[in-house]
Design a protein around this motif. Structure first.
Motif, PDB file in Angstrom:
ATOM      1  N   ARG A   1       0.865  -1.334   0.079  1.00 59.05           N
ATOM      2  CA  ARG A   1       0.062   0.215  -0.013  1.00 59.05           C
ATOM      3  C   ARG A   1       0.778   1.204  -0.192  1.00 59.05           C
ATOM      4  NH1 ARG A   1      -3.283   3.521   2.929  1.00 59.05           N
ATOM      5  NH2 ARG A   1      -5.559   3.653   2.285  1.00 59.05           N
TER       6      ARG A   1
ATOM      7  N   ASN B   1      -0.099   3.164  -3.291  1.00 59.13           N
ATOM      8  CA  ASN B   1      -1.257   3.741  -3.158  1.00 59.13           C
ATOM      9  C   ASN B   1      -1.337   5.145  -3.973  1.00 59.13           C
ATOM     10  OD1 ASN B   1      -3.830   4.138  -1.684  1.00 59.13           O
ATOM     11  ND2 ASN B   1      -3.060   5.738  -0.561  1.00 59.13           N
TER      12      ASN B   1
ATOM     13  N   GLN C   1      -8.814   5.390  -2.137  1.00 65.04           N
ATOM     14  CA  GLN C   1      -7.538   4.917  -1.565  1.00 65.04           C
ATOM     15  C   GLN C   1      -7.446   3.258  -1.658  1.00 65.04           C
ATOM     16  OE1 GLN C   1      -5.334   6.625   0.154  1.00 65.04           O
ATOM     17  NE2 GLN C   1      -6.482   8.520  -0.200  1.00 65.04           N
ATOM     18  N   LEU C   2      -6.274   2.735  -1.805  1.00 66.40           N
ATOM     19  CA  LEU C   2      -6.325   1.154  -1.831  1.00 66.40           C
ATOM     20  C   LEU C   2      -6.687   0.565  -0.425  1.00 66.40           C
ATOM     21  CD1 LEU C   2      -2.881   0.683  -3.535  1.00 66.40           C
ATOM     22  CD2 LEU C   2      -5.078   0.042  -4.605  1.00 66.40           C
TER      23      LEU C   2
END
Length: 259
Positions: free
Chosen positions: A205, A209, A225-226
């Motif tokens: 992430r 991200n 967002q991831l």
């Protein structure tokens, strides 16, 4: 007035003007259609019907309902034509939403694939340490049983990794198909994200991200967002090894694992 409020006001005003314009177009076309229909029906009736009686209830009802059915059908076609661009925009937005969801899913599946790979590294290392008598665990007399269990776990993880690779290939193809249906200028950014995701080995992430946020904002107009994922330490411990073959090759050369 803030820029956001001004922007929303402009969109709201544009929507009102567009709606009024659409209603006016529908009303004009409907009026013209009814007048044309009335004229045509009257002409045909006068020229083709012998001894016709406009006072006939059945003639009047048939004419009215036939006109209403025809008018309703035409009205639907007009409305559909007017809203064609809006429908296209809505369909494209749905495709973009599917695209960003597929990209997020690719990230999650790629993370789980890497996790399966490093679990295999860990199990192979543990079994090797047991064989050499270098295990830090107190397993005196249980070495063979643990090695056997490790071998079974390795097969499970290999099977899981194989399934994940198949899923990733399918998701990647879906992403490319969706790109073809979306009018976007960030095709290269998406390709770069997929490539980076394949190469990434830990801190998924943190490393990916920012690019995902940029892609989602370009596609949807708002940043996404991831998904948050708990990343075990073994991902970083074995981050220098790309594959099991590479891991075994380095291990047999006597290099310390995870260093």
């Amino acid at each position: 007035m803030s820029k956001t409020m001004l922007k929303n006001f402009c969109f709201w005003r544009k929507d009102i003007l567009t709606s009024h314009k659409n209603y006016f177009i529908v009303a004009v076309i409907t009026g013209l259609y009814l007048l044309t229909t009335a004229y045509v029906c009257t002409s045909i009736y006068d020229s083709e019907v012998t001894n016709g009686n406009w006072g006939s209830v059945s003639d009047i009802l048939i004419a009215i309902f036939t006109g209403l059915i025809s008018w309703a059908t035409t009205l639907l076609l007009v409305i559909a034509a007017i809203n064609l661009n809006e429908w296209k925009s809505a369909k494209e937005f749905d495709n973009k939403l599917q695209l960003i969801s597929k990209i997020s899913l690719f990230y999650l599946k790629r993370f789980h694939l890497r996790l399966s790979e490093v679990k295999i590294f860990q199990l192979v290392q543990d079994s090797d340490n047991l064989k050499k008598g270098e295990s830090k665990l107190y397993l005196k007399g249980y070495e063979e049983a643990v090695i056997k269990l490790n071998a079974e776990d390795i097969e499970v993880e290999r099977s899981n990794a194989k399934s994940l690779k198949i899923e990733l290939n399918t998701i990647e193809q879906d992403i490319y198909h969706l790109i073809a249906n979306v009018n976007t200028e960030i095709v290269d950014n998406i390709h770069d994200f997929i490539h980076a995701c394949k190469k990434n080995r830990f801190k998924f992430r943190a490393n990916l991200n920012a690019d995902y946020v940029s892609i989602s904002e370009s596609l949807l107009g708002s940043a996404r967002q991831l998904p948050l994922i708990r990343e075990p330490k073994i991902l970083e411990q074995f981050s220098s090894y790309k594959s099991l073959a590479e891991f075994l090759a380095q291990k047999h050369k006597g290099i310390n694992i995870g260093k």
